[in-house]
Structures are given as structure tokens and as C-alpha cells.
Design an enzyme around this catalytic site. Structure first.
Site, short mmCIF file in Angstrom:
data_model
loop_
_atom_site.label_atom_id
_atom_site.label_comp_id
_atom_site.label_asym_id
_atom_site.label_seq_id
_atom_site.Cartn_x
_atom_site.Cartn_y
_atom_site.Cartn_z
N CYS A 102 0.82 -1.22 0.00
CA CYS A 102 0.00 0.00 0.00
C CYS A 102 0.85 1.27 0.00
CB CYS A 102 -0.96 -0.02 1.18
SG CYS A 102 -2.10 -1.40 1.10
N HIS A 104 -3.29 7.21 2.12
CA HIS A 104 -3.70 5.90 1.62
C HIS A 104 -5.06 5.57 2.23
CE1 HIS A 104 -3.99 1.71 0.86
NE2 HIS A 104 -3.72 1.35 2.10
N ASN A 151 -10.13 -0.28 0.17
CA ASN A 151 -8.68 -0.19 0.07
C ASN A 151 -8.21 -0.89 -1.21
OD1 ASN A 151 -5.92 -0.55 0.32
ND2 ASN A 151 -5.98 -1.13 2.48
N1 COA Z 1 -18.18 -8.12 10.94
C1 COA Z 1 -18.63 -8.25 12.20
N2 COA Z 1 -17.82 -8.45 13.24
C2 COA Z 1 -16.49 -8.48 13.00
C3 COA Z 1 -15.96 -8.35 11.70
C4 COA Z 1 -16.88 -8.15 10.65
N3 COA Z 1 -16.48 -8.00 9.38
N4 COA Z 1 -14.62 -8.41 11.77
C5 COA Z 1 -14.31 -8.60 13.05
N5 COA Z 1 -15.44 -8.65 13.80
C6 COA Z 1 -15.56 -8.84 15.24
C7 COA Z 1 -14.38 -9.55 15.84
O1 COA Z 1 -14.51 -10.95 15.75
C8 COA Z 1 -14.45 -9.06 17.27
O2 COA Z 1 -15.42 -9.79 17.96
P1 COA Z 1 -15.12 -10.33 19.44
O3 COA Z 1 -14.91 -9.08 20.25
O4 COA Z 1 -16.36 -11.08 19.76
O5 COA Z 1 -13.89 -11.16 19.32
C9 COA Z 1 -14.98 -7.63 17.14
O6 COA Z 1 -15.60 -7.57 15.85
C10 COA Z 1 -13.92 -6.56 17.23
O7 COA Z 1 -12.83 -6.95 16.41
P2 COA Z 1 -11.58 -6.02 16.19
O8 COA Z 1 -10.57 -6.74 15.36
O9 COA Z 1 -11.16 -5.44 17.52
O10 COA Z 1 -12.26 -4.85 15.33
P3 COA Z 1 -11.66 -3.45 14.96
O11 COA Z 1 -12.49 -2.39 15.54
O12 COA Z 1 -10.17 -3.42 15.21
O13 COA Z 1 -11.91 -3.42 13.41
C11 COA Z 1 -10.64 -3.67 11.39
C12 COA Z 1 -11.28 -4.38 12.56
C13 COA Z 1 -10.00 -4.70 10.49
C14 COA Z 1 -11.73 -2.93 10.61
C15 COA Z 1 -9.59 -2.65 11.92
O14 COA Z 1 -8.76 -3.29 12.86
C16 COA Z 1 -8.74 -2.06 10.86
O15 COA Z 1 -9.24 -1.42 9.93
N6 COA Z 1 -7.41 -2.21 10.95
C17 COA Z 1 -6.51 -1.71 9.94
C18 COA Z 1 -6.46 -2.67 8.80
C19 COA Z 1 -5.90 -2.06 7.56
O16 COA Z 1 -6.08 -0.90 7.29
N7 COA Z 1 -5.20 -2.88 6.75
C20 COA Z 1 -4.63 -2.45 5.52
C21 COA Z 1 -3.53 -1.51 5.78
S1 COA Z 1 -2.78 -1.01 4.29
#
Ligand code: COA
Length: 335
Positions: A119, A261, A291
Site C-alpha cells: 500500500c 492511503h 482499500n
Molecule cells: N463483521 C462483524 N464483526 C467483525 C468483523 C466483521 N467483518 N470483523 C471482526 N469482527 C468482530 C471480531 O470478531 C471481534 O469480535 P469479538 O470481540 O467477539 O472477538 C470484534 O468484531 C472486534 O474486532 P476487532 O478486530 O477489535 O475490530 P476493529 O475495531 O479493530 O476493526 C478492522 C477491525 C479490520 C476494521 C480494523 O482493525 C482495521 O481497519 N485495521 C486496519 C487494517 C488495515 O487498514 N489494513 C490495511 C492496511 S494497508
């Protein structure tokens, strides 16, 4: 190698272009595949839908369309292009897709090659091309960011599949000896944290003849620790931009646009808050495209340029970040 064409040259920005596949995948449709909902995805990421390549769309085709549109805007004779860099992690040909784009364009006088930095790829490619121009070796360059991550997403993994989409964007940049609109840059990598986000090779054991084994080539799917990547982005991106401001004697008040990004709306908002840059100056098209990896920066810029939001002489702070881990920033003046 060519002779040096100029002394003391700067860079000017002449054109932009982009391309996205027609096929749309909405949050509601993803929720038919994995246990998620539109409300969850929208509130945690800002994404409503993304584009998915279908037959006929690939990084070469998408990159070609974006490049052609940037060249048209720049109003260049294609034969005057010296350099084409394609930033991608998902080439149509693992040996490199940029030369195919060169051939499709008919840019016979250009040298074309791929650059991989996930990215951060577009930003790293833009920096690389600008250094060639400033060094006086090349006059005209096309920098493309194009990715087709849909082919490498695990569509059963709800923690990652919601984020990614396909697309391409490109900028046309030119050396000039009158001024320099590429004001400054910085770039970093940290392989120690590489396991937070990767797309590792997956090899199976086979044998050529008895006693001579080999590994078949292939890749697994995107592996991501979302929370760690999130923490990395909201910490490192403001730091590198602030460092760049100090180095170039700029400050947040002088910035017309923050072009990050497009990974997650919450990351965009958090970085903007840390830098005290108001929301209306932060470009976002995450809602429509998600993304698209190396494509996000030129894709969102092209949209803002064509909509007359980014105007001549606007100051843009831009930052790419992602797998590697890698991150960087550049300060540019449009035009
Ligand atoms: N739908 C519903 N629930 C979901 C889910 C989805 N698509 N994905 C995860 N969950 C759940 C998890 O299982 C977790 O449940 P639990 O508490 O019962 O275990 C809960 O939601 C919270 O998960 P968490 O990973 O803490 O969520 P988050 O708020 O961190 O959001 C992302 C997840 C991936 C959206 C976030 O971490 C993110 O955007 N990170 C950056 C990733 C990124 O940008 N990558 C590319 C970089 S170039």
C-alpha cells in the site's frame, strides 16, 4: 544510459488518471458470504462497497487505462515518455507487468518496470520517479498504482475481506528547470513488524525426477492483524508527516489537502486530528472503493482533480502506509 538532459531540475505535475472495474460488491452482498453487516463494516471502516475485477480486468489492463487517461490530461505525445513505473503487489505477470503497459500504450522510448511496496507502493514509486527526473536523466514519467487484491483475499475471513477492492490510478510528472513542485519526502520500512500484514508464498513439495525435489510456486491469501496495523498507522503516519513539515518548513495550516492511503476512515480521521487538519481537507473515497492498495492515492487524487477540488498550486501532504511494514510521506504542489 541516456546523457544528463538538465542541471538542477525540479518536478511538475501534469496529469492524472484512474480506472476501476464495473463490478460492484456491496456490504450487504458480503454479509451473504460471511457473518457481518453493512452497519458493522460502515461504522468500523467507512466502506460501503468496493470494485471487483471480473474477466478481462487485470493489473495490466487497469494500469493501462489509468496511464492513458493521465497522458491525455497531460496532452503528451506518447513517444516522449521516458519512464513508466508500475507500483503493484498483484501483477498480471510475476516477471513484471509494466512492460506490457508500455507496449499497449506504444510508449516505445520509455523504460518500464514494476515496484512492489504494497500500500506504500505508489508513494515509493512517485518518489523513485521524481528522483530520476531531478537527477536529469529522464524528462517525462508515468507513475501507476494498480492492484487486484480481490484475487488474494480470503473471502471467508470477515476480519479482512471487508476492506479490499480493485482499481488503478496514475500521475504524469515532468522534469522542469523553472521550479520544483516536489517539495520533500520521507520513507521508512520495518521488517520486524512485517508479520502484521502479508501475502506469503505457498509452496507444495513435488519432485522433478527421483531424488530431486522442488517447490511449486504460488501464494496464500492476505494475512492481517487488523488491530496492530491500525495502531501502526495512527501512530507512524502523523509522525512522518510532522517530520516532513519540519524538514520543509511547512505546517498544517499551509496544507490544502491531506491525501492518505485509503485504508480505513477512522485512520484518516485520527491522522487528521493528530495533525490538526480539518476533515474537509482530507480526501476520502473509501465509501465507494475500499482499500485498493497501491491505487488508492492516485485514484482519490484523480477524482479530486477532475472534480476541480484540487486546483493548480494547491499544497498536498500525502502518505502511504501498509505491508512491509512500510510507510512514507511526500509534500507536493499540484501543477
Ligand atoms: N463483521 C462483524 N464483526 C467483525 C468483523 C466483521 N467483518 N470483523 C471482526 N469482527 C468482530 C471480531 O470478531 C471481534 O469480535 P469479538 O470481540 O467477539 O472477538 C470484534 O468484531 C472486534 O474486532 P476487532 O478486530 O477489535 O475490530 P476493529 O475495531 O479493530 O476493526 C478492522 C477491525 C479490520 C476494521 C480494523 O482493525 C482495521 O481497519 N485495521 C486496519 C487494517 C488495515 O487498514 N489494513 C490495511 C492496511 S494497508
Amino acid at each position: 544510459m541516456e546523457e544528463i538532459k538538465f542541471n538542477q531540475v525540479g518536478v511538475s505535475f501534469k496529469g492524472s488518471g484512474s480506472y476501476v472495474p464495473d463490478q460492484i460488491l456491496t456490504n450487504q452482498e458480503i454479509s451473504q458470504k460471511v457473518d457481518t453487516s453493512h452497519e458493522w463494516i460502515k461504522s468500523r471502516t467507512g466502506i460501503s462497497e468496493r470494485r471487483i475485477s471480473s474477466l478481462g480486468d487485470n493489473v495490466t489492463e487497469m494500469g493501462y487505462e489509468a496511464a492513458l487517461s493521465a497522458i491525455e490530461m497531460a496532452n503528451w505525445d506518447i513517444k516522449t515518455i521516458d519512464l513508466i513505473i508500475l507500483a503493484t503487489s498483484t501483477p498480471h505477470d510475476l516477471f513484471g507487468s509494466a512492460p506490457s503497459i508500455q507496449a499497449k500504450l506504444g510508449a516505445y522510448n520509455a523504460v518500464a518496470y514494476d515496484l512492489t511496496a504494497a500500500c506504500s507502493g505508489f508513494l515509493f514509486a512517485l518518489i523513485t520517479a521524481s528522483q530520476f527526473l531531478k537527477g536529469g536523466l529522464f524528462k517525462r514519467a508515468i507513475v501507476i498504482g494498480a492492484d487486484q487484491l480481490s484475487s488474494f483475499v480470503d473471502w471467508n475471513d470477515r476480519r479482512s475481506c471487508i476492506l479490499f477492492g480493485d482499481g488503478a490510478g496514475a500521475l504524469a510528472i515532468e522534469a522542469t528547470n523553472e521550479f520544483d513542485n516536489f517539495i520533500g519526502f520521507d520513507m521508512r520500512t520495518d521488517g520486524e513488524r512485517g508479520s502484521y500484514l502479508n501475502l506469503p508464498s505457498k509452496n507444495n513439495k513435488d519432485s522433478i525426477i527421483d531424488n530431486i525435489e522442488f517447490l511449486t510456486g504460488g501464494f496464500s491469501s492476505i494475512q492481517m492483524n487488523g488491530q496492530e496495523v491500525y495502531k501502526f498507522a495512527v501512530k507512524e503516519v502523523p509522525i512522518i508527516i510532522e517530520k516532513l513539515f519540519r524538514k520543509t518548513n511547512y505546517n498544517s495550516d499551509q496544507i490544502d489537502w491531506l491525501v492518505l492511503h485509503q485504508a480505513n476512515q477512522r485512520i484518516l480521521d485520527s491522522v487528521g486530528d493528530r495533525l490538526k487538519i480539518p476533515r474537509e481537507k482530507i480526501l476520502s473515497n473509501l465509501g465507494k472503493y475500499g482499500n485498493t492498495s497501491a491505487a488508492t492515492i492516485p485514484l482519490v487524487m484523480d477524482e479530486a482533480i477532475k472534480n476541480n477540488r484540487i486546483k493548480q498550486n494547491d499544497i498536498i501532504a500525502t502518505s502511504g502506509f501498509g505491508a512491509g511494514l512500510s510507510w512514507g510521506a511526500a509534500l507536493i504542489k499540484w501543477g
